[in-house]
Write a protein that holds these residues in place. Structure first.
Motif, PDB file in Angstrom:
ATOM      1  N   SER A 107       0.756  -1.384  -0.110  1.00  0.00           N
ATOM      2  CA  SER A 107       0.206  -0.069  -0.336  1.00  0.00           C
ATOM      3  C   SER A 107       0.648   0.744  -0.284  1.00  0.00           C
ATOM      4  O   SER A 107       0.898   2.879  -0.438  1.00  0.00           O
ATOM      5  CB  SER A 107      -0.727  -0.150   1.511  1.00  0.00           C
ATOM      6  N   THR A 108       1.763   1.003   1.161  1.00  0.00           N
ATOM      7  CA  THR A 108       3.079   2.415   0.456  1.00  0.00           C
ATOM      8  C   THR A 108       3.847   2.698  -0.530  1.00  0.00           C
ATOM      9  O   THR A 108       3.933   3.930  -0.999  1.00  0.00           O
ATOM     10  CB  THR A 108       4.277   2.168   1.648  1.00  0.00           C
ATOM     11  N   SER A 144      -4.021  -0.469   0.973  1.00  0.00           N
ATOM     12  CA  SER A 144      -4.316   0.288   2.501  1.00  0.00           C
ATOM     13  C   SER A 144      -5.633  -0.291   2.971  1.00  0.00           C
ATOM     14  O   SER A 144      -5.085  -0.370   4.248  1.00  0.00           O
ATOM     15  CB  SER A 144      -4.817   1.702   2.325  1.00  0.00           C
ATOM     16  N   ALA A 150      -1.307   2.916   8.105  1.00  0.00           N
ATOM     17  CA  ALA A 150      -2.562   2.693   6.929  1.00  0.00           C
ATOM     18  C   ALA A 150      -3.245   4.231   6.097  1.00  0.00           C
ATOM     19  O   ALA A 150      -3.771   4.745   5.121  1.00  0.00           O
ATOM     20  CB  ALA A 150      -3.265   1.495   6.387  1.00  0.00           C
ATOM     21  N   GLU A 178      -2.071   7.212   5.311  1.00  0.00           N
ATOM     22  CA  GLU A 178      -1.976   7.606   4.420  1.00  0.00           C
ATOM     23  C   GLU A 178      -2.709   7.875   3.695  1.00  0.00           C
ATOM     24  O   GLU A 178      -3.039   8.975   2.319  1.00  0.00           O
ATOM     25  CB  GLU A 178      -0.631   6.614   3.412  1.00  0.00           C
TER      26      GLU A 178
END
Length: 151
Positions: A14-15, A61, A99, A102
């Motif tokens: 996800s990052t 995410s 998460a 972000e």
């Protein structure tokens, strides 16, 4: 234990999606010649329907959040040493908070109660960030409860 390892992998994915979608938008990153056509199109300012540039970030995410929730909700059903439990629980709170943190950088509203509510309400960034801080506090408390084991 497998969920804890998987959680780290999901967060890494996800990052990566967050970095890449943001980098394309800000023109800090560009598509190489062998990139998928949707990425090359996005670099040029056109994102065709179904390209997944923002959807991949959103979906990955929330996969991170789902895995963290699975650990948080079910940790008491697993038999393990207290040090392992505190480390795994702290990890779950940390990555869930990261998460969501972000997500609020990419969207103006996000869902935070995704485990118990099948159609969760969306909240604004301020509310989401307050929730992130509470998750980080929970991670700290889990860690302080018992020093995590080497495991």
């Amino acid at each position: 234990m497998a969920l804890g390892v998987g959680l780290q992998n999901r967060f890494g994915t996800s990052t990566g999606n967050f970095i890449y979608s943001a980098g394309l938008l800000t023109q800090e990153l560009g598509a190489i010649s062998t990139a998928f056509s949707t990425i090359s199109d996005a670099e040029g300012g056109t994102v065709p329907p179904g390209a997944g540039i923002t959807g991949d970030f959103w979906n990955s995410s929330y996969r991170t959040v789902k895995t963290a929730n699975d650990i948080i909700v079910n940790i008491d059903n697993a038999v393990m040493p207290r040090g392992t439990r505190s480390g795994l629980l702290g990890l779950a709170y940390l990555f869930k908070g990261a998460a969501i943190g972000e997500l609020v950088q990419g969207y103006d509203s996000v869902a935070i109660d995704t485990y118990t509510d099948p159609t969760p309400a969306f909240v604004d960034r301020r509310t989401a960030l307050d929730y992130v801080l509470a998750l980080l506090d929970s991670a700290q408390r889990a860690h302080a409860d018992t020093v995590p084991s080497a495991q």
